[in-house]
Design a protein around this motif. Structure first.
Motif, PDB file in Angstrom:
ATOM      1  N   PHE A  17       0.783  -1.063  -0.037  1.00 29.26           N
ATOM      2  CA  PHE A  17      -0.024  -0.047   0.020  1.00 29.26           C
ATOM      3  C   PHE A  17       0.940   1.137   0.013  1.00 29.26           C
ATOM      4  O   PHE A  17       0.865   2.345  -0.581  1.00 29.26           O
ATOM      5  CB  PHE A  17      -0.929  -0.050   1.263  1.00 29.26           C
ATOM      6  CG  PHE A  17      -1.771   1.334   1.460  1.00 29.26           C
ATOM      7  CD1 PHE A  17      -2.880   1.494   0.739  1.00 29.26           C
ATOM      8  CD2 PHE A  17      -1.290   2.203   2.378  1.00 29.26           C
ATOM      9  CE1 PHE A  17      -3.591   2.709   0.531  1.00 29.26           C
ATOM     10  CE2 PHE A  17      -1.998   3.506   2.321  1.00 29.26           C
ATOM     11  CZ  PHE A  17      -3.259   3.607   1.562  1.00 29.26           C
ATOM     12  N   SER A  18       1.882   1.251   0.853  1.00 22.91           N
ATOM     13  CA  SER A  18       2.825   2.527   1.019  1.00 22.91           C
ATOM     14  C   SER A  18       3.691   2.856  -0.252  1.00 22.91           C
ATOM     15  O   SER A  18       3.889   3.915  -0.646  1.00 22.91           O
ATOM     16  CB  SER A  18       3.716   2.242   2.119  1.00 22.91           C
ATOM     17  OG  SER A  18       4.327   1.261   2.179  1.00 22.91           O
ATOM     18  N   ASP A  19       4.007   1.525  -0.865  1.00 23.27           N
ATOM     19  CA  ASP A  19       4.779   1.767  -1.947  1.00 23.27           C
ATOM     20  C   ASP A  19       3.956   2.331  -3.352  1.00 23.27           C
ATOM     21  O   ASP A  19       4.379   3.140  -3.938  1.00 23.27           O
ATOM     22  CB  ASP A  19       5.311   0.357  -2.454  1.00 23.27           C
ATOM     23  CG  ASP A  19       6.314   0.523  -3.755  1.00 23.27           C
ATOM     24  OD1 ASP A  19       7.188   1.264  -3.574  1.00 23.27           O
ATOM     25  OD2 ASP A  19       5.802  -0.350  -4.577  1.00 23.27           O
ATOM     26  N   SER A  20       2.677   1.713  -3.397  1.00 19.56           N
ATOM     27  CA  SER A  20       1.832   2.417  -4.470  1.00 19.56           C
ATOM     28  C   SER A  20       1.533   3.820  -4.259  1.00 19.56           C
ATOM     29  O   SER A  20       1.456   4.571  -5.171  1.00 19.56           O
ATOM     30  CB  SER A  20       0.443   1.339  -4.447  1.00 19.56           C
ATOM     31  OG  SER A  20       0.758   0.005  -4.666  1.00 19.56           O
ATOM     32  N   PHE A  21       1.145   4.196  -3.073  1.00 16.30           N
ATOM     33  CA  PHE A  21       0.740   5.508  -2.631  1.00 16.30           C
ATOM     34  C   PHE A  21       1.963   6.342  -2.746  1.00 16.30           C
ATOM     35  O   PHE A  21       1.644   7.545  -3.170  1.00 16.30           O
ATOM     36  CB  PHE A  21       0.327   5.686  -1.362  1.00 16.30           C
ATOM     37  CG  PHE A  21      -0.352   7.011  -0.842  1.00 16.30           C
ATOM     38  CD1 PHE A  21      -1.806   7.294  -1.716  1.00 16.30           C
ATOM     39  CD2 PHE A  21       0.190   7.968  -0.353  1.00 16.30           C
ATOM     40  CE1 PHE A  21      -2.235   8.452  -1.166  1.00 16.30           C
ATOM     41  CE2 PHE A  21      -0.445   9.128  -0.042  1.00 16.30           C
ATOM     42  CZ  PHE A  21      -1.785   9.318  -0.559  1.00 16.30           C
ATOM     43  N   SER A  22       3.158   5.872  -2.422  1.00 18.19           N
ATOM     44  CA  SER A  22       4.172   6.718  -2.645  1.00 18.19           C
ATOM     45  C   SER A  22       4.499   7.079  -4.021  1.00 18.19           C
ATOM     46  O   SER A  22       4.920   8.100  -4.176  1.00 18.19           O
ATOM     47  CB  SER A  22       5.634   5.905  -1.928  1.00 18.19           C
ATOM     48  OG  SER A  22       6.999   6.690  -2.227  1.00 18.19           O
ATOM     49  N   LYS A  23       4.464   5.974  -4.990  1.00 19.12           N
ATOM     50  CA  LYS A  23       4.692   6.033  -6.414  1.00 19.12           C
ATOM     51  C   LYS A  23       3.412   7.455  -7.001  1.00 19.12           C
ATOM     52  O   LYS A  23       4.056   8.207  -7.931  1.00 19.12           O
ATOM     53  CB  LYS A  23       4.541   4.865  -6.987  1.00 19.12           C
ATOM     54  CG  LYS A  23       5.844   4.193  -6.805  1.00 19.12           C
ATOM     55  CD  LYS A  23       5.602   2.640  -7.580  1.00 19.12           C
ATOM     56  CE  LYS A  23       6.756   1.760  -7.364  1.00 19.12           C
ATOM     57  NZ  LYS A  23       6.438   0.261  -7.986  1.00 19.12           N
ATOM     58  N   PHE A  24       2.516   7.073  -6.514  1.00 15.89           N
ATOM     59  CA  PHE A  24       1.399   7.945  -6.940  1.00 15.89           C
ATOM     60  C   PHE A  24       1.643   9.380  -6.620  1.00 15.89           C
ATOM     61  O   PHE A  24       1.776  10.534  -7.195  1.00 15.89           O
ATOM     62  CB  PHE A  24       0.045   7.824  -6.373  1.00 15.89           C
ATOM     63  CG  PHE A  24      -1.251   8.653  -6.353  1.00 15.89           C
ATOM     64  CD1 PHE A  24      -1.786   9.017  -7.653  1.00 15.89           C
ATOM     65  CD2 PHE A  24      -1.541   9.358  -5.261  1.00 15.89           C
ATOM     66  CE1 PHE A  24      -2.745   9.942  -7.748  1.00 15.89           C
ATOM     67  CE2 PHE A  24      -2.478  10.276  -5.289  1.00 15.89           C
ATOM     68  CZ  PHE A  24      -3.195  10.589  -6.914  1.00 15.89           C
ATOM     69  N   THR A  25       2.052   9.727  -5.118  1.00 16.24           N
ATOM     70  CA  THR A  25       2.476  10.967  -4.673  1.00 16.24           C
ATOM     71  C   THR A  25       3.629  11.521  -5.507  1.00 16.24           C
ATOM     72  O   THR A  25       3.569  12.981  -5.611  1.00 16.24           O
ATOM     73  CB  THR A  25       2.680  11.056  -3.328  1.00 16.24           C
ATOM     74  OG1 THR A  25       3.570  10.084  -2.775  1.00 16.24           O
ATOM     75  CG2 THR A  25       1.272  10.837  -2.445  1.00 16.24           C
ATOM     76  N   ASP A  26       4.353  10.799  -5.621  1.00 16.46           N
ATOM     77  CA  ASP A  26       5.732  11.451  -6.363  1.00 16.46           C
ATOM     78  C   ASP A  26       5.321  11.733  -7.784  1.00 16.46           C
ATOM     79  O   ASP A  26       6.131  12.746  -8.088  1.00 16.46           O
ATOM     80  CB  ASP A  26       6.675  10.136  -6.544  1.00 16.46           C
ATOM     81  CG  ASP A  26       8.098  10.444  -7.319  1.00 16.46           C
ATOM     82  OD1 ASP A  26       8.603  11.792  -6.549  1.00 16.46           O
ATOM     83  OD2 ASP A  26       8.728   9.782  -7.996  1.00 16.46           O
ATOM     84  N   SER A  27       4.768  10.876  -8.485  1.00 14.35           N
ATOM     85  CA  SER A  27       4.214  11.378  -9.819  1.00 14.35           C
ATOM     86  C   SER A  27       3.573  12.511  -9.982  1.00 14.35           C
ATOM     87  O   SER A  27       3.829  13.511 -10.722  1.00 14.35           O
ATOM     88  CB  SER A  27       3.426  10.139 -10.377  1.00 14.35           C
ATOM     89  OG  SER A  27       2.995  10.617 -11.693  1.00 14.35           O
ATOM     90  N   VAL A  28       2.606  12.841  -8.775  1.00 16.36           N
ATOM     91  CA  VAL A  28       1.672  13.882  -8.888  1.00 16.36           C
ATOM     92  C   VAL A  28       2.625  15.391  -8.572  1.00 16.36           C
ATOM     93  O   VAL A  28       2.563  16.370  -9.120  1.00 16.36           O
ATOM     94  CB  VAL A  28       0.694  13.827  -7.955  1.00 16.36           C
ATOM     95  CG1 VAL A  28       0.013  15.289  -7.575  1.00 16.36           C
ATOM     96  CG2 VAL A  28      -0.437  12.913  -8.362  1.00 16.36           C
TER      97      VAL A  28
END
Length: 284
Positions: A27-38
């Protein structure tokens, strides 16, 4: 019987902990990648190249190793983004006027107004990214068998004297000890030189001169000083003429286009080669 029940309970607890850890990691890895992209996209929308460069360098250098570290770095990113957004309202028009006069001044006002809105939002996403990345790294921190080394081992020369830590020498020593699966682990590092246009280095030890592919940490060739007749410097590199019983002994070539680097490396090679021969010369 009690021991088996205890072992079973321990196994179930360990399995549940592992499952929970992997779930949190995912979960944290997916959310981390999402926030990094935004965050990257919004950073480009600030129209402030200096802000984008500083943000990129900071995020590259300061990776959160655990959750607490992620919170502190996230708070720092948020504060920096807010400060940059507010100060940009003043600094952007001034910088624009210096470069483009009246037109630049008004363009600077526009950049400042865009930045005061977008930069704090970038800070919010960067903070979220740091926190989630820290949480993700916490889940694997305790799975490691040993602590992560912050820097490579210190280089120690043949005289055994401890000198100021030099990351270049430490890196060269590491390559020497790792090349060809530790074949030259007990060799003493002298110097190395990166070869231009290739993922290779020329590395000099007390007894060998070699060319190494640093990504694979394997050697292209290795020449022992025992088999080296003489090193010869040329306009484009260094020739290594080997000792054989043939009329035209084979030679290997190390391409070094930079004259200063070529001369300095050759001097070190020549001095080490001569010292090697003197120390191994039979006593009369």
């Amino acid at each position: 019987m009690n021991d088996r029940a205890q072992d079973l309970g321990y196994g179930l607890a360990k399995g549940a902990a592992s499952f929970l850890s992997k779930m949190v990691y995912g979960f944290s890895d997916s959310f981390s990648k999402f926030t990094d992209s935004v965050g990257k996209g919004l950073s480009a929308a600030t129209l402030d190249q200096a802000f984008q460069d500083k943000r990129r360098i900071t995020r590259t250098r300061n990776k959160p190793r655990h959750a607490f570290n992620g919170v502190t770095q996230g708070a720092s990113s948020l504060a920096t983004s807010f400060a940059s957004g507010i100060s940009g309202v003043v600094t952007q028009p001034i910088a624009g006027a210096e470069k483009g006069g009246v037109g630049g001044f008004f363009r600077g006002i526009g950049k400042g107004l865009v930045g005061v809105v977008t930069k704090p939002v970038v800070g919010v996403f960067d903070m979220a990214n740091n926190v989630t990345e820290g949480i993700r790294n916490t889940t694997i921190l305790f799975d490691q068998n040993e602590s992560e080394r912050i820097r490579l081992p210190r280089y120690v020369s043949r005289d055994g004297i401890l000198r100021r830590y030099d990351p270049v020498e430490a890196q060269g020593q590491f390559w020497l000890k790792e090349v060809d699966k530790g074949m030259y682990f007990h060799e003493t590092y002298i110097a190395h030189l990166e070869l231009r246009g290739a993922d290779r280095i020329a590395l000099l030890s007390y007894s060998y001169i070699m060319v190494i592919r640093i990504k694979k940490v394997t050697s292209d060739f290795v020449v022992s000083f025992e088999d080296l007749q003489t090193p010869i410097i040329s306009a484009t590199g260094i020739n290594l003429v080997q000792t054989t019983h043939t009329r035209d002994p084979p030679s290997l070539f190390i391409p070094i286009s930079n004259e200063k680097h070529r001369t300095e490396f050759y001097r070190k090679l020549e001095n080490t080669f001569n010292q090697y021969n003197v120390e191994r010369k039979p006593q009369e």
